[in-house]
Motif scaffolding. Structure first.
Motif, PDB file in Angstrom:
ATOM      1  N   LEU A 176      34.122  74.889  23.427  1.00  0.00           N
ATOM      2  CA  LEU A 176      33.610  76.042  24.169  1.00  0.00           C
ATOM      3  C   LEU A 176      32.224  75.769  24.746  1.00  0.00           C
ATOM      4  N   ALA A 177      31.370  75.114  23.968  1.00  0.00           N
ATOM      5  CA  ALA A 177      30.024  74.783  24.440  1.00  0.00           C
ATOM      6  C   ALA A 177      30.095  73.821  25.620  1.00  0.00           C
ATOM      7  N   ALA A 178      30.978  72.834  25.522  1.00  0.00           N
ATOM      8  CA  ALA A 178      31.139  71.870  26.615  1.00  0.00           C
ATOM      9  C   ALA A 178      31.659  72.564  27.872  1.00  0.00           C
ATOM     10  N   GLU A 179      32.577  73.515  27.692  1.00  0.00           N
ATOM     11  CA  GLU A 179      33.125  74.255  28.823  1.00  0.00           C
ATOM     12  C   GLU A 179      32.045  75.092  29.503  1.00  0.00           C
ATOM     13  N   LEU A 180      31.198  75.741  28.701  1.00  0.00           N
ATOM     14  CA  LEU A 180      30.108  76.534  29.272  1.00  0.00           C
ATOM     15  C   LEU A 180      29.184  75.678  30.120  1.00  0.00           C
ATOM     16  N   ASP A 181      28.844  74.505  29.602  1.00  0.00           N
ATOM     17  CA  ASP A 181      27.939  73.615  30.332  1.00  0.00           C
ATOM     18  C   ASP A 181      28.609  73.062  31.591  1.00  0.00           C
ATOM     19  N   ALA A 182      29.880  72.703  31.485  1.00  0.00           N
ATOM     20  CA  ALA A 182      30.590  72.114  32.630  1.00  0.00           C
ATOM     21  C   ALA A 182      30.786  73.119  33.761  1.00  0.00           C
ATOM     22  N   THR A 183      30.956  74.389  33.410  1.00  0.00           N
ATOM     23  CA  THR A 183      31.216  75.414  34.431  1.00  0.00           C
ATOM     24  C   THR A 183      29.947  76.148  34.867  1.00  0.00           C
ATOM     25  N   GLY A 184      28.858  75.931  34.164  1.00  0.00           N
ATOM     26  CA  GLY A 184      27.627  76.644  34.486  1.00  0.00           C
ATOM     27  C   GLY A 184      27.720  78.128  34.198  1.00  0.00           C
ATOM     28  N   ALA A 185      28.538  78.490  33.216  1.00  0.00           N
ATOM     29  CA  ALA A 185      28.808  79.908  32.945  1.00  0.00           C
ATOM     30  C   ALA A 185      27.945  80.504  31.840  1.00  0.00           C
ATOM     31  N   ARG A 186      27.090  79.701  31.227  1.00  0.00           N
ATOM     32  CA  ARG A 186      26.361  80.188  30.053  1.00  0.00           C
ATOM     33  C   ARG A 186      25.552  81.451  30.337  1.00  0.00           C
ATOM     34  N   ALA A 187      24.799  81.464  31.407  1.00  0.00           N
ATOM     35  CA  ALA A 187      23.952  82.627  31.715  1.00  0.00           C
ATOM     36  C   ALA A 187      24.795  83.879  31.916  1.00  0.00           C
ATOM     37  N   ALA A 188      25.928  83.733  32.593  1.00  0.00           N
ATOM     38  CA  ALA A 188      26.799  84.887  32.843  1.00  0.00           C
ATOM     39  C   ALA A 188      27.399  85.414  31.546  1.00  0.00           C
TER      40      ALA A 188
END
Length: 199
Positions: free
Chosen positions: A75-87
């Motif tokens: 999940l952490a890797a997915e957040l970083d790869a998609t740039g979705a963390r802030a959202a």
């Protein structure tokens, strides 16, 4: 464009958010054929990430500690790869603004069911208390799914349970169906798992 997580990730994550589920329920949650989901679950079991438990004719999958840790890495890797963390962080903050009213309404209802509450809340009062969170959930889900498709469905499931609860109060907190409490709990688990937080 919204990112679609690989099936193996969605299967592991579905087991995490549901806590315990039969193969068919995991398939329904991941919108994938049962046979493919069964293969993914057996593979995850071979890695020690999930375990199958049977009791009194009922069988379901649950996540191991190893599976939880592995899932959080994915999940952490997915957040970083998609740039979705802030959202996702912003959606989590919005979710928390409505979490206390939902928890209070559901807890009061559960206590009344057990006969230990100070007063018995009415169905009307309880469903009314859940209307604002239901409305807010539409916007929360829209912002989440703009980045990660796997967050889709929470608003529809919650509002459907809320509508049913007006005639069948079990839909407020029952654990044997997609009740308001269950859907809200699963979204909370989804958000904290995605962000690597704890309750």
């Amino acid at each position: 464009m919204s990112h679609t997580s690989p099936l193996e990730h969605r299967v592991l994550h579905a087991v995490r958010t549901m806590g315990y589920a039969a193969t068919a329920r995991v398939a329904a949650r991941t919108h994938a054929p049962v046979d493919l989901v069964a293969e993914q679950l057996l593979d995850a079991e071979a890695h020690g990430w999930v375990t199958l438990t049977s009791f009194a004719g009922d069988a379901g999958w649950s996540l191991t500690e190893s599976g939880k840790a592995h899932g959080e890495l994915l999940l952490a890797a997915e957040l970083d790869a998609t740039g979705a963390r802030a959202a996702v962080e912003a959606a989590h903050r919005e979710f928390l603004r409505h979490n206390d009213p939902v928890a209070a309404a559901c807890t009061a209802w559960q206590l009344a069911d057990l006969g230990v509450g100070e007063r018995t809340p009415s169905v009307a009062a309880t469903t009314t208390a859940l209307q604002a969170p239901a409305a807010a959930l539409a916007g929360i889900e829209r912002r989440l799914t703009a980045h990660l498709a796997r967050f889709s469905g929470y608003h529809e499931r919650f509002t459907s349970a809320l509508q049913r609860a007006r005639a069948q109060p079990a839909w407020i907190t029952a654990t044997d169906r997609d009740s308001c409490h269950r859907v809200w709990f699963e979204l909370h688990e989804d958000l904290i798992a995605t962000l690597g937080l704890s309750r």
